[in-house]
Design an enzyme around this catalytic site. Structure first.
Site, PDB file in Angstrom:
ATOM      1  N   HIS A 183      40.397 -79.455   0.277  1.00 41.43           N
ATOM      2  CA  HIS A 183      41.861 -79.421   0.209  1.00 41.43           C
ATOM      3  C   HIS A 183      42.401 -80.789  -0.218  1.00 41.43           C
ATOM      4  O   HIS A 183      41.903 -81.830   0.252  1.00 41.43           O
ATOM      5  CB  HIS A 183      42.387 -79.072   1.603  1.00 41.43           C
ATOM      6  CG  HIS A 183      43.731 -78.419   1.630  1.00 41.43           C
ATOM      7  ND1 HIS A 183      44.871 -79.079   1.245  1.00 41.43           N
ATOM      8  CD2 HIS A 183      44.114 -77.172   2.003  1.00 41.43           C
ATOM      9  CE1 HIS A 183      45.899 -78.263   1.406  1.00 41.43           C
ATOM     10  NE2 HIS A 183      45.478 -77.113   1.853  1.00 41.43           N
ATOM     11  N   GLY A 204      37.632 -77.327   2.858  1.00 40.92           N
ATOM     12  CA  GLY A 204      38.030 -75.994   2.424  1.00 40.92           C
ATOM     13  C   GLY A 204      37.262 -75.519   1.208  1.00 40.92           C
ATOM     14  O   GLY A 204      37.164 -74.320   0.948  1.00 40.92           O
ATOM     15  N   TYR A 241      41.760 -75.579  11.780  1.00 45.81           N
ATOM     16  CA  TYR A 241      41.490 -74.525  10.784  1.00 45.81           C
ATOM     17  C   TYR A 241      42.061 -73.195  11.303  1.00 45.81           C
ATOM     18  O   TYR A 241      42.212 -72.987  12.504  1.00 45.81           O
ATOM     19  CB  TYR A 241      39.985 -74.422  10.549  1.00 45.81           C
ATOM     20  CG  TYR A 241      39.629 -74.179   9.101  1.00 45.81           C
ATOM     21  CD1 TYR A 241      39.828 -75.180   8.148  1.00 45.81           C
ATOM     22  CD2 TYR A 241      39.107 -72.968   8.668  1.00 45.81           C
ATOM     23  CE1 TYR A 241      39.492 -74.975   6.809  1.00 45.81           C
ATOM     24  CE2 TYR A 241      38.775 -72.750   7.336  1.00 45.81           C
ATOM     25  CZ  TYR A 241      38.975 -73.760   6.411  1.00 45.81           C
ATOM     26  OH  TYR A 241      38.648 -73.555   5.087  1.00 45.81           O
TER      27      TYR A 241
END
Ligand code: LCV
Length: 258
Positions: free
Chosen positions: A63, A107, A137
């Protein structure tokens, strides 16, 4: 389409991540991956390979940290770009093969694991990093990881946030094949061609049946709401702010459990 390179070769499509430095997954890059998938769906391609550029040291750094909210909003909501592209891959009507070389972070591990098959170069590593960054998460992300990684291994990966080798993940049944880097493309191409020879209608229904059954996890509204309230305590915490600040300041975070 500068952040991805899109190629079509007969019934096979290839999407190459092409964002400068480390293929950090920002909204723009993910939009281009989604657009490439939509184009390939419209052309009824029968198999797709998701990859980084040849020789990549980093497949993806996960991410884009600078896009993680620090204003008290949930950092990984249903419409977060990462959540969107994971669903797009899972719902795509033909198999998607992740052809991985270099290191995979955060991610991006879920992105790779949301693909149907994973072929990795021998020096590939995967590190799932929420605990290092201080990020709570989300449930569907954790379920996606659990679908691929058995509990002892996923706990080790999540609790240590340390890179794990592709070889070990193949031995644990997470990665389908590990090959020398120089054979990665030819091996993946051969696997893709085996898929292209089978019935696309049957593959489409098999993939969807497997997705529906793997996602069939009953959870009560109260359980969901309880998890969401626990997650809010985390992304409202000083530790969450510290995790992102430490990353941006290029230093180790100091978590104090508050
Ligand atoms: C923005 C970056 C990033 C990045 N975003 O090169 O799973 S969760 O919950 O944690 C989820 C929220 C998530 O996915 O979070 C991200 C998790 N990712 C990581 O923990 C990986 C962080 N990155 C690294 O450990 C290193 O950058 C790697 C090992 C990927 C590459 O190391 P290398 O020494 O080759 P640099 O670290 O110098 O990175 C090159 C540039 O990319 C930026 C980084 O800040 C640097 O920017 P500058 O050149 O402007 O200094 N960068 C790296 N990762 N995820 N930006």
């Amino acid at each position: 389409m500068s952040l991805v390179i899109v190629e079509v070769n007969g019934a096979m499509g290839t999407i190459t991540l092409n964002r400068a430095k480390v293929n950090a997954l920002n909204g723009e890059l993910i939009d281009e991956i989604a657009s490439a998938l939509a184009t390939m769906k419209a052309r009824n391609l029968r198999v797709i390979v998701l990859r980084a550029k040849r020789g990549a040291k980093v497949f993806s750094a996960g991410h884009e940290v600078t896009e993680l909210p620090t204003n008290g909003r949930d950092p990984i909501t249903y419409n977060d770009p990462l959540r969107q592209i994971v669903r797009a891959i899972q719902l795509h009507p033909c198999p998607v093969i992740a052809m991985v070389e270099g290191s995979v972070w955060g991610g991006a591990c879920e992105l790779v694991m949301s693909c149907d098959l994973i072929v990795a170069a021998q020096d590939t590593t995967l590190a799932i990093t929420p605990a290092k960054l201080g990020v709570p998460y989300n449930l569907s992300g954790i379920l996606n990881l659990m679908k691929v990684v058995n509990m002892p291994i996923i706990k080790e990966m999540l609790f240590t946030a340390r890179p794990v080798s592709a070889q070990r993940l193949m031995e644990c049944g997470v990665i389908n094949h590990v090959v020398p880097r120089e054979e990665l493309e030819s091996f993946t191409q051969q696997l893709a061609m085996q898929i292209v020879e089978t019935s696309p209608l049957v593959l489409r229904i098999l993939k969807e049946e497997l997705r529906v059954l793997a996602s069939a996890h009953p959870i009560t509204p109260e359980a969901y709401e309880r998890i969401q309230s626990l997650r809010r305590e985390v992304y409202d915490s000083e530790d969450y702010q510290e995790g992102i600040r430490a990353f941006l300041e290029k230093r180790k975070p100091e978590f104090h459990g508050r």
